[in-house]
Design a protein around this motif. Structure first.
Motif, PDB file in Angstrom:
ATOM      1  N   ASP A  90       0.847  -1.189   0.000  1.00  0.00           N
ATOM      2  CA  ASP A  90       0.000   0.000   0.000  1.00  0.00           C
ATOM      3  C   ASP A  90       0.883   1.240   0.000  1.00  0.00           C
ATOM      4  N   LEU A  91       0.410   2.266  -0.711  1.00  0.00           N
ATOM      5  CA  LEU A  91       1.102   3.554  -0.768  1.00  0.00           C
ATOM      6  C   LEU A  91       0.197   4.635  -0.204  1.00  0.00           C
ATOM      7  N   ASP A 140       4.541   6.917  -0.679  1.00  0.00           N
ATOM      8  CA  ASP A 140       5.421   6.244   0.265  1.00  0.00           C
ATOM      9  C   ASP A 140       4.778   4.929   0.682  1.00  0.00           C
ATOM     10  N   LEU A 141       5.587   3.891   0.790  1.00  0.00           N
ATOM     11  CA  LEU A 141       5.082   2.592   1.231  1.00  0.00           C
ATOM     12  C   LEU A 141       4.569   2.679   2.663  1.00  0.00           C
ATOM     13  N   THR A 142       3.365   2.152   2.880  1.00  0.00           N
ATOM     14  CA  THR A 142       2.793   2.141   4.226  1.00  0.00           C
ATOM     15  C   THR A 142       2.548   0.734   4.747  1.00  0.00           C
ATOM     16  N   ALA A 143       2.468  -0.257   3.852  1.00  0.00           N
ATOM     17  CA  ALA A 143       2.233  -1.638   4.280  1.00  0.00           C
ATOM     18  C   ALA A 143       2.677  -2.585   3.182  1.00  0.00           C
ATOM     19  N   ILE A 144       3.153  -3.755   3.611  1.00  0.00           N
ATOM     20  CA  ILE A 144       3.540  -4.825   2.694  1.00  0.00           C
ATOM     21  C   ILE A 144       2.950  -6.118   3.230  1.00  0.00           C
ATOM     22  N   ARG A 145       2.401  -6.913   2.319  1.00  0.00           N
ATOM     23  CA  ARG A 145       1.826  -8.205   2.689  1.00  0.00           C
ATOM     24  C   ARG A 145       2.387  -9.290   1.781  1.00  0.00           C
ATOM     25  N   HIS A 196      17.894 -10.251   5.035  1.00  0.00           N
ATOM     26  CA  HIS A 196      18.574  -8.973   5.268  1.00  0.00           C
ATOM     27  C   HIS A 196      17.703  -7.773   4.919  1.00  0.00           C
ATOM     28  N   VAL A 197      16.833  -7.906   3.941  1.00  0.00           N
ATOM     29  CA  VAL A 197      15.939  -6.796   3.594  1.00  0.00           C
ATOM     30  C   VAL A 197      14.938  -6.590   4.725  1.00  0.00           C
ATOM     31  N   HIS A 198      14.403  -7.673   5.282  1.00  0.00           N
ATOM     32  CA  HIS A 198      13.488  -7.584   6.421  1.00  0.00           C
ATOM     33  C   HIS A 198      14.161  -6.802   7.552  1.00  0.00           C
ATOM     34  N   SER A 199      15.424  -7.123   7.822  1.00  0.00           N
ATOM     35  CA  SER A 199      16.162  -6.449   8.891  1.00  0.00           C
ATOM     36  C   SER A 199      16.410  -4.978   8.588  1.00  0.00           C
ATOM     37  N   ALA A 200      16.541  -4.635   7.293  1.00  0.00           N
ATOM     38  CA  ALA A 200      16.863  -3.268   6.901  1.00  0.00           C
ATOM     39  C   ALA A 200      15.660  -2.332   6.922  1.00  0.00           C
ATOM     40  N   ALA A 205       6.680  -7.166   6.360  1.00  0.00           N
ATOM     41  CA  ALA A 205       5.548  -7.784   5.686  1.00  0.00           C
ATOM     42  C   ALA A 205       4.611  -8.457   6.675  1.00  0.00           C
ATOM     43  N   ASP A 206       3.326  -8.297   6.446  1.00  0.00           N
ATOM     44  CA  ASP A 206       2.300  -9.080   7.131  1.00  0.00           C
ATOM     45  C   ASP A 206       2.212 -10.369   6.324  1.00  0.00           C
ATOM     46  N   ILE A 207       2.523 -11.508   6.958  1.00  0.00           N
ATOM     47  CA  ILE A 207       2.740 -12.745   6.222  1.00  0.00           C
ATOM     48  C   ILE A 207       1.652 -13.760   6.518  1.00  0.00           C
ATOM     49  N   SER A 208       1.093 -14.334   5.447  1.00  0.00           N
ATOM     50  CA  SER A 208       0.270 -15.538   5.583  1.00  0.00           C
ATOM     51  C   SER A 208       0.955 -16.612   4.758  1.00  0.00           C
ATOM     52  N   VAL A 209       0.891 -17.850   5.236  1.00  0.00           N
ATOM     53  CA  VAL A 209       1.584 -18.940   4.558  1.00  0.00           C
ATOM     54  C   VAL A 209       0.679 -20.163   4.485  1.00  0.00           C
ATOM     55  N   GLU A 210       0.728 -20.849   3.349  1.00  0.00           N
ATOM     56  CA  GLU A 210      -0.132 -22.000   3.118  1.00  0.00           C
ATOM     57  C   GLU A 210       0.704 -23.180   2.629  1.00  0.00           C
TER      58      GLU A 210
END
Length: 132
Positions: free
Chosen positions: A75-76, A81-86, A112-116, A123-128
């Motif tokens: 979301d921008l 500007d980025l406000t959310a990543i899923r 490393h990107v997550h840490s940066a 990211a808000d993560i869902s996994v299947e």
């Protein structure tokens, strides 16, 4: 000594050509000749997270997760500007939620990107599992 060197050139307009090692990458703020900077950042995050997820699986005794896929959304705000990543992560191996959550937790510590990124952009993560 530096670890990463890039060179980015814009001859005119809003297109930039970056040299990253032996690779070239075209980024276009107008998204006419290439992806925009925010799209590249989200794709880079996903491209970092997938191998981190695989390593996290190996560290949790899941050596063959099979095919992995991340479908990412972002979301921008009004200033672009980025406000959310899923991330929706699809895993070929059929694992239960507890196993998948453990791998996600490990991957968050490895990527490393997550840490940066600032925490509110993680990211808000869902996994299947068993997805393919």
């Amino acid at each position: 000594m530096t670890d990463i060197e890039t060179s980015t050139v814009s001859e005119q307009g809003f297109v930039s050509n970056s040299q990253v090692g032996d690779f070239e990458l075209t980024i276009d703020a107008t998204e006419e000749e290439g992806p925009g900077p925010n799209g590249v950042l989200v794709a880079d995050y996903a491209s970092c997270f997938l191998p981190a997820f695989r390593v996290g699986g190996q560290q949790r005794d899941h050596d063959d997760l099979g095919k992995l896929q991340i479908d990412a959304e972002a979301d921008l705000d009004d200033d672009d500007d980025l406000t959310a990543i899923r991330f929706d992560i699809y895993v070929e191996e059929d694992l239960d939620d507890s196993e998948l959550d453990g791998i996600v937790e490990r991957a968050e510590g490895i990527c490393h990107v997550h840490s940066a990124l600032r925490e509110e952009l993680h990211a808000d993560i869902s996994v299947e599992g068993g997805a393919f």
